[in-house]
Design an enzyme around this catalytic site. Structure first.
Site, PDB file in Angstrom:
ATOM      1  N   HIS A 112       0.870  -1.178   0.000  1.00 49.60           N
ATOM      2  CA  HIS A 112       0.000   0.000   0.000  1.00 49.60           C
ATOM      3  C   HIS A 112       0.907   1.227   0.000  1.00 49.60           C
ATOM      4  CE1 HIS A 112      -3.058  -2.801   2.142  1.00 49.60           C
ATOM      5  NE2 HIS A 112      -3.109  -2.939   0.825  1.00 49.60           N
ATOM      6  N   GLU A 121       1.472   4.099   2.691  1.00 50.62           N
ATOM      7  CA  GLU A 121       1.997   3.737   4.008  1.00 50.62           C
ATOM      8  C   GLU A 121       3.522   3.886   3.972  1.00 50.62           C
ATOM      9  OE1 GLU A 121       0.240  -0.140   4.497  1.00 50.62           O
ATOM     10  OE2 GLU A 121      -1.777   0.691   4.291  1.00 50.62           O
ATOM     11  N   HIS A 161       3.368  -2.681   7.005  1.00 50.91           N
ATOM     12  CA  HIS A 161       2.252  -1.808   6.651  1.00 50.91           C
ATOM     13  C   HIS A 161       2.138  -0.638   7.624  1.00 50.91           C
ATOM     14  CE1 HIS A 161      -0.008  -4.188   3.564  1.00 50.91           C
ATOM     15  NE2 HIS A 161       0.744  -5.159   4.069  1.00 50.91           N
ATOM     16  N   GLU A 182       1.932  -3.577  11.547  1.00 48.46           N
ATOM     17  CA  GLU A 182       1.201  -2.335  11.330  1.00 48.46           C
ATOM     18  C   GLU A 182       1.810  -1.244  12.215  1.00 48.46           C
ATOM     19  OE1 GLU A 182      -1.089  -1.756   9.164  1.00 48.46           O
ATOM     20  OE2 GLU A 182      -1.940  -3.708   8.615  1.00 48.46           O
TER      21      GLU A 182
END
Length: 382
Positions: A174, A177, A267, A343
């Protein structure tokens, strides 16, 4: 472009830039600039922004408003969030930011004629090229172009170490990010530190396969979540194709050639103000013994650094309900890998907060070091 005769100019026509000007009201009693974030090409996703303002007067208070923030991909991430601002594109400090009625708003008192603003500290394709050039020239590093993106950009791969354990580190599926490639920079710097005894011992036991940027097209285009075709790469791992997701296809093919014992997919999360891991609960081949290796890694990492915690995170998938189009689940099922999604926050790691910079590129790099140190302590068990 500007929409008035004001000397102020807004520009996002650069590597990773994203914004659209709605209006500029540069009145004597105050300045307000209304903006919109541009959606990913062929997609409804948007949240990433990165632009500059030129022509600011010393001491001028400029209020920026992103009018379509409430329609973004993850509007629940805006409350408590703070925009990052910089006058040198090196130090990205947080700016007090408000969110109400779907509008994201902040005020900058100009201390330079040029200012840059972004969702998070950017990591552009030019930075990526510099990182790859620097690391590829280091002793013991092997570089290969695994394939090309839909826009024809290289999918860069770096291999380090000679040990039998096969460890894959990959990020930026992504592109918005950007903290993920800061993490990759930290990991690669640590893995190429020839004077580090922890690294030396780890590389004797493991071979690292590193893809710092899975989505170069989205990165350059200023996308939040998709590639040049508007495809979310982290929903392609079950059946990648040359037409939709060549980036995933070439990486998964390389994984099939080496096997995977440990996989870290890096991420960023819009809403949760903490670093956390997501695992592979719910895959068809789940066993408690396999899952315990993942849980043990998380516990050890939390004990090793104050920049990680295990209380906050995503809801676990129910038995048999794992989404095998996502890489962490696919690799755990496909290879029996101890597979994990890291994350990191766009906000801050609240258990260990930094009131000036929040979660940052430098802290992302340090977390990569801590994760490699934790891995070194249990590589024989994975």
């Amino acid at each position: 472009m500007t929409l008035t005769s004001s000397p102020l100019a807004i520009n996002a026509a650069f590597d990773g830039g994203n914004i659209r000007v709605v209006s500029i009201d540069d009145a004597a009693d105050g300045c307000r600039i209304d903006l919109e974030i541009v959606a990913d090409h062929q997609s409804d996703f948007f949240q990433w922004f990165y632009f500059r303002v030129a022509g600011a007067r010393a001491g001028q208070a400029i209020t920026f408003r992103i009018l379509n923030a409430g329609k973004s991909a993850y509007p629940f991430g805006w409350p408590g969030y703070k925009v990052r601002g910089s006058t040198d594109r090196l130090a990205w400090r947080m700016i007090d930011t408000g969110y109400a009625d779907g509008v994201l708003e902040w005020t900058w008192t100009a201390d330079a004629s040029l200012g840059w603003f972004a969702y998070f500290a950017p990591y552009t394709m030019e930075q990526h090229e510099a990182l790859v050039a620097r690391i590829a020239a280091m002793p013991g590093v092997r570089h290969r172009e695994l394939g090309q993106s839909l826009d024809g950009q290289a999918i860069d791969y770096l291999s380090i170490g000679t040990g039998p354990k096969q460890v894959w580190l990959y990020g930026r599926q992504h592109p918005g990010e950007s903290m993920t490639e800061w993490w990759m920079e930290g990991a690669l710097e640590r893995l190429t530190d020839a004077a580090d005894p922890v690294t030396a011992a780890l590389l004797a036991k493991a071979t690292f396969h590193v893809v710092p940027n899975m989505n170069p097209d989205g990165t350059r285009r200023g996308h939040l979540r998709t590639n040049a075709a508007g495809v979310n790469l982290n929903r392609e791992w079950h059946a990648p194709s040359p037409e939709r997701s060549p980036e995933v296809l070439c990486v998964r093919d390389a994984m099939d050639a080496t096997g995977v014992d440990v996989a870290m997919d890096v991420h960023g999360d819009e809403a949760i103000p903490a670093n956390f891991l997501a695992g592979y609960e719910g895959i068809p081949s789940w066993t408690d013994a396999h899952g315990e290796k993942f849980y043990d890694y998380g516990r050890r990492l939390a004990a090793h650094t104050p920049d990680f915690q295990t209380d906050k995170g995503y809801t676990k998938s129910a038995p048999g309900n794992a989404n095998l189009s996502m890489s962490t689940n696919q690799l755990a099922e496909r290879f029996g890998a101890v597979s994990m999604t890291l994350e990191m926050p766009f906000k801050d790691h609240d258990p260990n907060a930094d009131p000036e910079f929040g979660w940052s590129g430098e802290r992302s790099k340090r977390l990569a070091h801590a994760m490699l140190e934790t891995l070194a302590g249990m590589i024989d068990e994975l």
